[in-house]
Enzyme design. Structure first.
Site, PDB file in Angstrom:
ATOM      1  N   ARG A  83      -7.116 -61.487  55.548  1.00 18.45           N
ATOM      2  CA  ARG A  83      -7.454 -61.191  56.943  1.00 18.45           C
ATOM      3  C   ARG A  83      -8.412 -62.241  57.512  1.00 18.45           C
ATOM      4  O   ARG A  83      -8.243 -62.708  58.641  1.00 18.45           O
ATOM      5  CB  ARG A  83      -8.058 -59.792  57.025  1.00 18.45           C
ATOM      6  CG  ARG A  83      -7.098 -58.701  56.566  1.00 18.45           C
ATOM      7  CD  ARG A  83      -7.813 -57.396  56.265  1.00 18.45           C
ATOM      8  NE  ARG A  83      -8.435 -56.845  57.468  1.00 18.45           N
ATOM      9  CZ  ARG A  83      -9.276 -55.812  57.452  1.00 18.45           C
ATOM     10  NH1 ARG A  83      -9.612 -55.245  56.290  1.00 18.45           N
ATOM     11  NH2 ARG A  83      -9.791 -55.361  58.576  1.00 18.45           N
TER      12      ARG A  83
ATOM     13  N   LEU B 227      -7.660 -52.890  47.148  1.00 19.65           N
ATOM     14  CA  LEU B 227      -7.008 -53.145  48.425  1.00 19.65           C
ATOM     15  C   LEU B 227      -7.837 -52.462  49.503  1.00 19.65           C
ATOM     16  O   LEU B 227      -8.415 -51.399  49.265  1.00 19.65           O
ATOM     17  CB  LEU B 227      -5.579 -52.576  48.439  1.00 19.65           C
ATOM     18  CG  LEU B 227      -4.571 -53.184  47.457  1.00 19.65           C
ATOM     19  CD1 LEU B 227      -3.251 -52.418  47.525  1.00 19.65           C
ATOM     20  CD2 LEU B 227      -4.336 -54.655  47.755  1.00 19.65           C
ATOM     21  N   ASP B 228      -7.888 -53.054  50.688  1.00 14.09           N
ATOM     22  CA  ASP B 228      -8.612 -52.423  51.784  1.00 14.09           C
ATOM     23  C   ASP B 228      -7.992 -51.064  52.107  1.00 14.09           C
ATOM     24  O   ASP B 228      -6.818 -50.810  51.808  1.00 14.09           O
ATOM     25  CB  ASP B 228      -8.574 -53.305  53.030  1.00 14.09           C
ATOM     26  CG  ASP B 228      -9.258 -54.645  52.820  1.00 14.09           C
ATOM     27  OD1 ASP B 228     -10.144 -54.716  51.938  1.00 14.09           O
ATOM     28  OD2 ASP B 228      -8.912 -55.605  53.526  1.00 14.09           O
ATOM     29  N   LYS B 229      -8.764 -50.217  52.752  1.00 13.50           N
ATOM     30  CA  LYS B 229      -8.331 -48.854  53.071  1.00 13.50           C
ATOM     31  C   LYS B 229      -6.945 -48.816  53.699  1.00 13.50           C
ATOM     32  O   LYS B 229      -6.100 -48.003  53.322  1.00 13.50           O
ATOM     33  CB  LYS B 229      -9.350 -48.203  54.010  1.00 13.50           C
ATOM     34  CG  LYS B 229      -8.950 -46.814  54.494  1.00 13.50           C
ATOM     35  CD  LYS B 229      -9.954 -46.268  55.496  1.00 13.50           C
ATOM     36  CE  LYS B 229      -9.504 -44.935  56.050  1.00 13.50           C
ATOM     37  NZ  LYS B 229     -10.434 -44.407  57.087  1.00 13.50           N
TER      38      LYS B 229
END
Length: 326
Positions: free
Chosen positions: A237, A138-140
């Protein structure tokens, strides 16, 4: 310093018809299927005394297999006492609910302080599993559910399940703009041609498919439920920005604050303070890599998204008579 690996075994009659890399992964469970595939391609595998460099070649059973390979020493990462929100754990897997501001794997700009460092502290034997058992990321600043393998066999099977699209991942998000209906974005994704830390829809990219449906309408925002078929970097995104509905708060793909006309100070303040993409991995469903039992977990949206949705809902109720699409 490289570690020498020398292995010998006989293919079981029960493995008749299996791919060579699949059979070897079962015979040598301490090594991942991806690593074994690399050894085959690098001509490190003998079958009945002859080099074999085709991972897809079928075995008949009874073959004598010898592997003579090397493993380059991987970078050593430090265990760090970073709290983990563990949703589920057994002998083979861990499911965590990742918070914002936490990178999954060390990299440029983030040498430590990651989920990987936390896993090494929480369960030291995971150091023997490639990438500390991490099979997806998962992104930060994306929150929510992740599964981690505690053993090499579990990791191998989870990776295979991901490749076969057998793991279901659903997300909640808040997008900019009024969306009239759900749909599917089926557009390939690759690195941005000039901004190397960004991703972009590109005809030469890797296939990427995102399904979305509407959960709730606000005046100029839409709450969504999304499901991934593929797992490209920044996929949701990028896809939502591509259809001109970037996620609220997304600093990379155009999610700057856009309060509607006549919005309250509370709405404007909450929107401006929301400094990450409004994206949360809310549901994870998979077949257990060892038992084969179907399992499912849910994680409610975090407080910052709760507050964001509450002010948007209050704004919608206050200005409902002004909305022209009802």
């Amino acid at each position: 310093m490289a570690q020498r690996v020398q292995l010998t075994a006989t293919v079981s009659e029960n493995q008749l018809g299996q791919r060579l890399d699949q059979a070897l992964a079962e015979m040598f469970p301490d090594y991942s299927r991806s690593r074994i595939k690399e050894w085959i391609l690098d001509q490190r595998v003998l079958v009945n005394g002859k080099l074999c460099d085709k991972p897809k070649e079928k075995v008949l059973g009874g073959e004598q297999v010898a592997i003579n390979a090397e493993i380059e020493e991987e970078a050593r990462f430090e265990p760090q006492d970073i709290p983990l929100d563990i949703v589920y754990e057994d002998e083979d897997i861990i499911v965590i609910n990742k918070p914002r501001d936490l990178v999954v794997h060390p990299g440029a700009g983030n040498p430590d302080g990651t989920v990987l460092n936390a896993l090494l502290h929480y369960y030291p034997p995971i150091a023997d599993v490639p990438r500390a058992g991490i099979v997806h990321r998962l992104d930060k600043d994306t929150t929510g559910l992740m599964v981690v393998a505690k053993t090499v066999p579990a990791q191998t099977r989870l990776v295979e399940s991901l490749q076969r699209r057998e793991i279901t991942r659903e997300y909640e998000a808040v997008a900019i703009g009024h969306m009239t209906a759900g749909g599917t974005v089926d557009e390939p994704i690759s690195r941005h041609p000039t901004k190397r830390t960004h991703m972009a829809v590109h005809p030469m990219g890797k296939p990427a498919v995102t399904h979305y449906r509407i959960m709730e309408h606000f005046r100029v925002h839409t709450r969504l439920r999304l499901r991934l078929e593929t797992g490209r970097t920044h996929q949701i995104r990028v896809h939502m920005a591509h259809i001109t509905h970037p996620l609220v708060g997304d600093p990379v793909y155009g999610g700057r604050p856009r309060p509607p006309k006549g919005a309250s100070e509370a709405f404007i303040s909450t929107l401006r303070k929301f400094d990450r993409q409004a994206l949360h991995a809310t549901m994870l469903r998979l077949y257990h890599p060892i038992s084969g039992i179907e399992m499912e977990w849910h994680a409610p949206i975090p407080q910052d998204m709760v507050e964001l949705i509450e002010v948007m809902r209050a704004d919608f109720e206050e200005h409902k008579d002004e909305v022209d699409w009802l």
